[in-house]
Design an enzyme around this catalytic site. Structure first.
Site, short mmCIF file in Angstrom:
data_model
loop_
_atom_site.label_atom_id
_atom_site.label_comp_id
_atom_site.label_asym_id
_atom_site.label_seq_id
_atom_site.Cartn_x
_atom_site.Cartn_y
_atom_site.Cartn_z
N HIS A 44 -49.11 -0.43 28.25
CA HIS A 44 -49.44 0.98 28.01
C HIS A 44 -48.37 1.70 27.21
O HIS A 44 -48.65 2.68 26.50
CB HIS A 44 -49.67 1.70 29.33
CG HIS A 44 -50.88 1.21 30.06
ND1 HIS A 44 -51.18 1.59 31.36
CD2 HIS A 44 -51.88 0.36 29.70
CE1 HIS A 44 -52.29 1.00 31.76
NE2 HIS A 44 -52.73 0.24 30.77
N PHE A 102 -50.36 -4.30 36.06
CA PHE A 102 -49.14 -4.40 35.26
C PHE A 102 -49.11 -3.46 34.05
O PHE A 102 -48.55 -3.79 33.00
CB PHE A 102 -48.93 -5.85 34.78
CG PHE A 102 -49.22 -6.89 35.82
CD1 PHE A 102 -48.72 -6.76 37.11
CD2 PHE A 102 -50.03 -7.97 35.54
CE1 PHE A 102 -49.00 -7.70 38.09
CE2 PHE A 102 -50.32 -8.93 36.51
CZ PHE A 102 -49.80 -8.78 37.78
N CYS A 103 -49.72 -2.28 34.19
CA CYS A 103 -49.74 -1.30 33.09
C CYS A 103 -50.27 -1.93 31.80
O CYS A 103 -49.77 -1.65 30.70
CB CYS A 103 -48.37 -0.69 32.87
SG CYS A 103 -47.84 0.37 34.23
N ALA A 104 -51.27 -2.79 31.97
CA ALA A 104 -51.95 -3.41 30.82
C ALA A 104 -53.42 -3.57 31.22
O ALA A 104 -53.96 -4.66 31.20
CB ALA A 104 -51.32 -4.74 30.48
#
Length: 475
Positions: A147, A393-395
């Site tokens: 992100h 995982f901010c993805a």
């Protein structure tokens, strides 16, 4: 002037000494065990060398670029020396060179030297770059990005590219997208060097060549790459590189944006304030006129994080002295130990874009059939003293695609999404690096095998979206 520094240990093969290697944690089953920190992709432990260097400097701490006093002058020298150290670590183009001129479609001609700007993190670095984009700039970014790379470009025209399944497809996808853009306007490609989800290396040099062939520039998100492999802006031919100190074994919240100076110089300062301004004068109408600095200081307003910057420089020196060839070779052994150790456990499925044999850094994500990711991570921690990461995982788009879900579905980072006993559309990530001893990886493999075979020895409940130990499951 110089600050006393820690006596550096001789250059040795990894693992490098890190803080926390003697920390013990309690187990729900009784007793304590040495903590196995296997979440390097989130924040790596501090190198002992970094901590010692910071401790040696701390008594000499002073304001940077501000004071005439001895400690202020010493701190300023230290701060600017760190800038030169980071520039060397990244192979920055400090001086004009005819060999670095670009020609052909979209070429920029002779270019000036690079700048190293100190920020708070990779996220801050990429938001800084987003803030200085010229008007009308188009941005091209793969949906597979963290992100921090995917989200900062809100003021630009953004094209999000589909996830590729090979290096070749990544390059071809970018080339097709760039061929359709306005060839006369500015453009920027943002790409990761190593995925924070799969650990896989991306074809940065080939993507840079494609970008430049179509008159675009490219920024490399090296947050996961720089701690594991050499990052050289000349060799990779990228225009900017961004990384974070806390992933490079350097705590205290500092980051780096290094690369071309022109867009940085021509834009308004990222933050307005002292340090960014050269002169400020009062106008007759009651307002003020400002002349901003043109160098790195233009985007470093306020009192800089000299401790964090010194830590980053120390980590750069330590990794360089240890040698990335040795670090990478041992890391590959650890990756192989995990994959081979779990190869005969069919319930475990590793996630990958480019295939199981794709080169990668020490980052592996996986799902376990029949397990909720938060439950599995909680059991690793509570019953084996192993710290890993679970969630998205901010993805989010990447994980949803790899797990067979809807890329557009909503989910919170780290939230398990279901009760502790059920499966969820999320994963577990194990990551390691220069400070990881063999025993931690061996314990992890053994723990995964035992949990899959025997189940958890404890019961768990969900509290605020996280699985936590509850009571013994059996005597």
């Amino acid at each position: 002037m110089s600050v006393p520094t820690a006596v550096a240990a001789p250059s040795v093969r990894a693992p490098l000494p890190v803080l926390g290697r003697d920390v013990t944690v309690p187990l729900v089953t009784g007793g304590e065990i040495g903590y196995a920190a296997l979440d390097y992709a989130a924040s790596a432990p501090a190198l002992q060398r970094v901590w010692d260097d910071v401790a040696a400097y701390a008594p000499y701490y002073g304001s940077v670029h501000r004071g005439a006093g001895h400690l202020s002058q010493l701190s300023t020298d230290l701060f600017e020396k760190a800038r030169r150290t980071v520039a060397g670590f990244l192979g920055c183009r400090i001086e004009d060179s005819p060999g670095e001129a670009r020609s052909g479609k979209g070429g920029d001609g002779r270019r000036e030297g690079d700048q190293v700007v100190f920020t708070r993190s990779t996220t801050d670095s990429l938001n800084l770059l987003a803030a200085v984009l010229p008007d009308g700039c188009e941005v091209f970014v793969f949906e597979t990005e963290h992100h921090a790379s995917l989200l900062p470009w809100r003021g630009a025209r953004v094209t999000v590219l589909d996830a590729p399944d090979s290096h070749r497809q990544a390059v071809e996808t970018l080339e097709r997208a760039l061929a359709d853009r306005d060839p006369h306007g500015p453009a920027l490609v943002c790409v990761t060097g190593a995925s924070n989800v799969t650990g896989e290396l991306w074809p940065v040099r080939e993507l840079a060549a494609a970008a430049h062939a179509h008159g675009a520039r490219i920024v490399l998100d090296a947050a996961q790459l720089a701690p594991h492999r050499p990052v050289n802006v000349r060799d990779l031919d990228v225009d900017w590189v961004a990384f974070s100190g806390h992933k490079l074994y350097a705590p205290f919240g500092s980051g780096v944006l290094a690369g071309r100076a022109d867009w940085l110089r021509e834009a308004e300062p990222y933050l307005a304030g002292g340090g960014a301004s050269r002169t400020v004068t009062r106008r007759a109408d009651g307002g003020v006129d400002v002349e901003w600095h043109e160098g790195a200081a233009r985007h470093e307003a306020g009192s800089p994080n000299v401790i964090g910057v010194h830590a980053v420089a120390s980590a750069c020196e330590a990794l360089t002295e240890a040698g990335f060839d040795a670090l990478a070779a041992r890391e590959e052994e650890l990756v192989r130990a995990v994959r081979e150790g779990l190869a005969d456990v069919p319930e475990v499925r590793f996630l990958s874009l480019f295939g199981d044999d794709a080169p990668r850094v020490g980052v592996l994500s996986f799902v376990v059939e029949g397990w909720n990711s938060s439950h599995f991570a909680a059991a690793l921690s509570a019953e084996y003293g192993i710290g890993v990461r679970d969630g998205l995982f901010c993805a989010h788009p990447l994980l949803r695609g790899l797990l067979g879900g809807d890329r557009g579905s909503r989910a919170e980072c780290g939230a398990p999404g279901t009760a502790s006993g059920g499966e969820s559309l999320a994963a577990v990530r194990v990551s390691f690096g220069a400070g990881t001893p063999d025993e931690h990886v061996e314990r992890f493999v053994r723990a995964v095998r035992e949990l899959v075979r025997d189940g958890a020895r404890w019961t768990y409940r969900t509290v605020d979206g996280r699985c936590v130990p509850d009571a013994p499951a059996r005597a």
